[in-house]
Design a protein around this motif. Structure first.
Motif, PDB file in Angstrom:
ATOM      1  N   ARG A  72       0.839  -1.193   0.000  1.00 14.45           N
ATOM      2  CA  ARG A  72       0.000   0.000   0.000  1.00 14.45           C
ATOM      3  C   ARG A  72       0.878   1.248   0.000  1.00 14.45           C
ATOM      4  O   ARG A  72       1.904   1.292   0.683  1.00 14.45           O
ATOM      5  N   LEU A  73       0.472   2.229  -0.761  1.00 16.40           N
ATOM      6  CA  LEU A  73       1.248   3.470  -0.853  1.00 16.40           C
ATOM      7  C   LEU A  73       0.919   4.356   0.343  1.00 16.40           C
ATOM      8  O   LEU A  73       0.167   5.328   0.256  1.00 16.40           O
ATOM      9  N   ILE A  74       1.511   3.997   1.480  1.00 21.49           N
ATOM     10  CA  ILE A  74       1.318   4.736   2.720  1.00 21.49           C
ATOM     11  C   ILE A  74       2.691   5.026   3.314  1.00 21.49           C
ATOM     12  O   ILE A  74       3.690   4.400   2.952  1.00 21.49           O
ATOM     13  N   LYS A  75       2.739   5.957   4.240  1.00 21.35           N
ATOM     14  CA  LYS A  75       4.016   6.468   4.725  1.00 21.35           C
ATOM     15  C   LYS A  75       4.900   5.387   5.344  1.00 21.35           C
ATOM     16  O   LYS A  75       6.117   5.382   5.149  1.00 21.35           O
TER      17      LYS A  75
ATOM     18  N   LEU B 288       4.886   3.891 -10.917  1.00 22.86           N
ATOM     19  CA  LEU B 288       3.869   3.493  -9.955  1.00 22.86           C
ATOM     20  C   LEU B 288       2.856   2.664 -10.730  1.00 22.86           C
ATOM     21  O   LEU B 288       2.022   3.194 -11.464  1.00 22.86           O
ATOM     22  N   ALA B 289       2.930   1.347 -10.563  1.00 19.41           N
ATOM     23  CA  ALA B 289       2.230   0.422 -11.452  1.00 19.41           C
ATOM     24  C   ALA B 289       0.816   0.073 -11.007  1.00 19.41           C
ATOM     25  O   ALA B 289       0.132  -0.688 -11.694  1.00 19.41           O
ATOM     26  N   GLY B 290       0.349   0.629  -9.880  1.00 17.39           N
ATOM     27  CA  GLY B 290      -0.993   0.315  -9.411  1.00 17.39           C
ATOM     28  C   GLY B 290      -1.086  -1.120  -8.913  1.00 17.39           C
ATOM     29  O   GLY B 290      -0.083  -1.800  -8.702  1.00 17.39           O
TER      30      GLY B 290
ATOM     31  N   TYR C 171      18.189   0.111 -15.759  1.00 16.85           N
ATOM     32  CA  TYR C 171      17.246  -0.454 -14.781  1.00 16.85           C
ATOM     33  C   TYR C 171      16.054   0.477 -14.533  1.00 16.85           C
ATOM     34  O   TYR C 171      16.178   1.705 -14.554  1.00 16.85           O
ATOM     35  N   THR C 172      14.901  -0.157 -14.268  1.00 22.25           N
ATOM     36  CA  THR C 172      13.661   0.555 -13.970  1.00 22.25           C
ATOM     37  C   THR C 172      13.105   0.044 -12.645  1.00 22.25           C
ATOM     38  O   THR C 172      13.173  -1.151 -12.351  1.00 22.25           O
ATOM     39  N   LEU C 173      12.570   0.951 -11.851  1.00 22.03           N
ATOM     40  CA  LEU C 173      11.945   0.595 -10.572  1.00 22.03           C
ATOM     41  C   LEU C 173      10.430   0.586 -10.741  1.00 22.03           C
ATOM     42  O   LEU C 173       9.842   1.576 -11.187  1.00 22.03           O
ATOM     43  N   PHE C 174       9.810  -0.540 -10.398  1.00 16.46           N
ATOM     44  CA  PHE C 174       8.359  -0.672 -10.421  1.00 16.46           C
ATOM     45  C   PHE C 174       7.844  -0.819  -8.994  1.00 16.46           C
ATOM     46  O   PHE C 174       8.324  -1.678  -8.244  1.00 16.46           O
ATOM     47  N   ILE C 175       6.854   0.003  -8.638  1.00 17.24           N
ATOM     48  CA  ILE C 175       6.224  -0.075  -7.324  1.00 17.24           C
ATOM     49  C   ILE C 175       4.749  -0.397  -7.535  1.00 17.24           C
ATOM     50  O   ILE C 175       4.005   0.415  -8.110  1.00 17.24           O
ATOM     51  N   PHE C 176       4.331  -1.577  -7.095  1.00 23.23           N
ATOM     52  CA  PHE C 176       2.943  -2.002  -7.249  1.00 23.23           C
ATOM     53  C   PHE C 176       2.148  -1.661  -5.997  1.00 23.23           C
ATOM     54  O   PHE C 176       2.571  -1.970  -4.885  1.00 23.23           O
ATOM     55  N   GLY C 177       0.977  -1.054  -6.195  1.00 20.11           N
ATOM     56  CA  GLY C 177       0.111  -0.740  -5.064  1.00 20.11           C
ATOM     57  C   GLY C 177      -0.637   0.561  -5.275  1.00 20.11           C
ATOM     58  O   GLY C 177      -0.331   1.336  -6.179  1.00 20.11           O
ATOM     59  N   GLU C 178      -1.633   0.783  -4.438  1.00 26.26           N
ATOM     60  CA  GLU C 178      -2.398   2.015  -4.426  1.00 26.26           C
ATOM     61  C   GLU C 178      -2.450   2.529  -2.999  1.00 26.26           C
ATOM     62  O   GLU C 178      -2.251   1.770  -2.049  1.00 26.26           O
TER      63      GLU C 178
ATOM     64  N   ALA D 149       1.811  12.179  -3.850  1.00 26.73           N
ATOM     65  CA  ALA D 149       3.070  12.697  -3.301  1.00 26.73           C
ATOM     66  C   ALA D 149       4.261  11.948  -3.890  1.00 26.73           C
ATOM     67  O   ALA D 149       5.282  12.561  -4.233  1.00 26.73           O
ATOM     68  N   LEU D 150       4.142  10.651  -4.019  1.00 29.54           N
ATOM     69  CA  LEU D 150       5.233   9.845  -4.578  1.00 29.54           C
ATOM     70  C   LEU D 150       5.447  10.174  -6.059  1.00 29.54           C
ATOM     71  O   LEU D 150       6.592  10.276  -6.521  1.00 29.54           O
ATOM     72  N   GLN D 151       4.348  10.371  -6.781  1.00 31.12           N
ATOM     73  CA  GLN D 151       4.486  10.718  -8.195  1.00 31.12           C
ATOM     74  C   GLN D 151       5.137  12.089  -8.344  1.00 31.12           C
ATOM     75  O   GLN D 151       5.974  12.304  -9.238  1.00 31.12           O
ATOM     76  N   GLY D 152       4.787  13.010  -7.452  1.00 28.48           N
ATOM     77  CA  GLY D 152       5.432  14.320  -7.468  1.00 28.48           C
ATOM     78  C   GLY D 152       6.918  14.227  -7.188  1.00 28.48           C
ATOM     79  O   GLY D 152       7.735  14.931  -7.813  1.00 28.48           O
ATOM     80  N   GLN D 153       7.293  13.361  -6.258  1.00 26.55           N
ATOM     81  CA  GLN D 153       8.706  13.135  -5.941  1.00 26.55           C
ATOM     82  C   GLN D 153       9.442  12.577  -7.157  1.00 26.55           C
ATOM     83  O   GLN D 153      10.547  13.028  -7.497  1.00 26.55           O
ATOM     84  N   ILE D 154       8.829  11.627  -7.841  1.00 28.02           N
ATOM     85  CA  ILE D 154       9.431  11.024  -9.038  1.00 28.02           C
ATOM     86  C   ILE D 154       9.620  12.076 -10.128  1.00 28.02           C
ATOM     87  O   ILE D 154      10.695  12.172 -10.748  1.00 28.02           O
ATOM     88  N   ASP D 155       8.592  12.871 -10.337  1.00 26.70           N
ATOM     89  CA  ASP D 155       8.662  13.908 -11.378  1.00 26.70           C
ATOM     90  C   ASP D 155       9.743  14.934 -11.067  1.00 26.70           C
ATOM     91  O   ASP D 155      10.473  15.382 -11.966  1.00 26.70           O
TER      92      ASP D 155
END
Length: 361
Positions: free
Chosen positions: A194-197, A247-249, A218-225, A231-237
């Motif tokens: 889960r995408l929680i703190k 963020l693969a859901g 290499y690519t990092l995949f994070i599965f979850g919602e 916030a994580l997508q903003g950090q990535i951007d």
């Protein structure tokens, strides 16, 4: 033996999958098995025909005012108690600390034995003063208690250690058993949850960013919602890595994707018993995990079947990922040793431990 499980519902989730898997095993080995839920009888996971599901649903009580919820809880407990008596259960298992309370109250002054379980981290998860008090109070009134880790058992002080037992989670995801390590791993790093703190995916993203230039393919995949997704997508951007950190859901087939990864990472501040890490290890994916409360250090032998790092230490995480990627022999050793959990934590092995314990109780 007539065995009952008590759980909120049978939706997707770790406790739900464990309940269904254990129930199926018990039923197929000659036991009468019933599952009592708070609401609904439909199961997300396939149930054997021999397993019966009963609902203690009381309609709209959940949405009522606080004092009505109190009476609703009493009403639900009475309904569970009535079901327990009518089913003539030998044992009723509460599949969480809250379900354990209901199991005790529903079986008191009956011939049915109550077995409690602690499936989370009692030091952290809903560890308010009142919950801590109730956890320890109802622990004394159960006829048995099953813990997933030594540390969870330690929370209760070992006062009834001769009665209690530690049984780790099984690899309940049957897909894992059908997968084998690939001949060549893909240039991906995976994490799930889960995408929680508390999962600290922010640290994982920063750690990957710090070595991204050294592993350009290499690519990092994070599965979850979860609530931290934006916030994580903003950090990535902001790091300019939107093409390399995905963020693969959620994906029911994520385990098949993880199986091909070069590295699996668990970056959490704390856990109960991390199923995702257990599955990745059993598939032979080289793993890095924080030495967090609780579970990872009972699954991983540091440097032999995985790498353990200090909680919150992004530098150690970066170096651990880099070591696995740059040292094929080390990676292969971790993979081979991690795969041993496929036997020690198999559904057959863990379910048999449960059944032996219930017979003893």
């Amino acid at each position: 033996m007539k065995i009952g499980f008590l759980i909120k519902d049978l939706s997707s989730g770790g406790a739900e999958r464990a309940t269904v898997s254990l129930a199926n095993y018990f039923a197929l080995h000659g036991n009468d098995v019933d599952i009592i839920t708070f609401k609904g009888t439909d199961s997300f996971y396939p149930l054997e025909d021999e397993v019966s599901v009963h609902s203690a649903d009381l309609g709209e009580i959940e949405q009522s005012a606080s004092f009505k919820r109190l009476f609703g809880s009493i009403g639900r407990m009475m309904k569970i108690r009535k079901l327990t008596k009518s089913l003539r259960l030998d044992v009723l298992i509460g599949m969480s600390f809250a379900m354990t309370w209901y199991a005790v109250l529903a079986t008191v002054f009956t011939k049915t034995k109550s077995v409690g379980t602690e499936r989370s981290n009692p030091y952290r998860y809903k560890a308010s003063k009142i919950n801590t008090f109730l956890r320890k109070l109802f622990y004394y009134f159960t006829d048995g208690y099953v813990f997933q880790t030594r540390r969870a058992a330690g929370f209760f002080g070992g006062k009834k250690s001769d009665r209690d037992i530690i049984i780790p989670n099984a690899i309940f995801n049957e897909t894992v058993y059908s997968l084998s390590p690939p001949a060549e791993r893909k240039k991906i790093i995976c994490a799930t949850g889960r995408l929680i703190k508390l999962k600290r995916f922010d640290m994982l993203i920063d750690s990957f960013a710090s070595i991204a230039d050294k592993i350009p393919d290499y690519t990092l995949f994070i599965f979850g919602e979860g609530e931290e997704k934006d916030a994580l997508q903003g950090q990535i951007d902001s790091l300019g890595l939107s093409g390399r950190i995905i963020l693969a859901g959620t994906d029911p087939q994520a385990v098949k994707f993880v199986n091909h990864a070069s590295v699996f990472v668990l970056s959490s501040d704390f856990e109960g018993m991390p199923n995702a890490l257990l599955e990745a290890l059993a598939m032979g994916v080289p793993c890095v995990s924080t030495r967090c409360e609780m579970g990872p250090d009972e699954l991983i032998e540091d440097g032999e079947s995985g790498i353990l790092i200090d909680v919150g230490n992004g530098e150690q995480l970066s170096q651990a990922m880099l070591r696995i990627i740059e040292d094929p022999e080390f990676s292969r050793k971790l993979s081979e040793n991690g795969r041993k959990l496929l036997k020690t934590h198999s559904i057959e092995s863990i379910s048999r431990q449960w059944l032996d314990y219930l017979n003893r109780i």
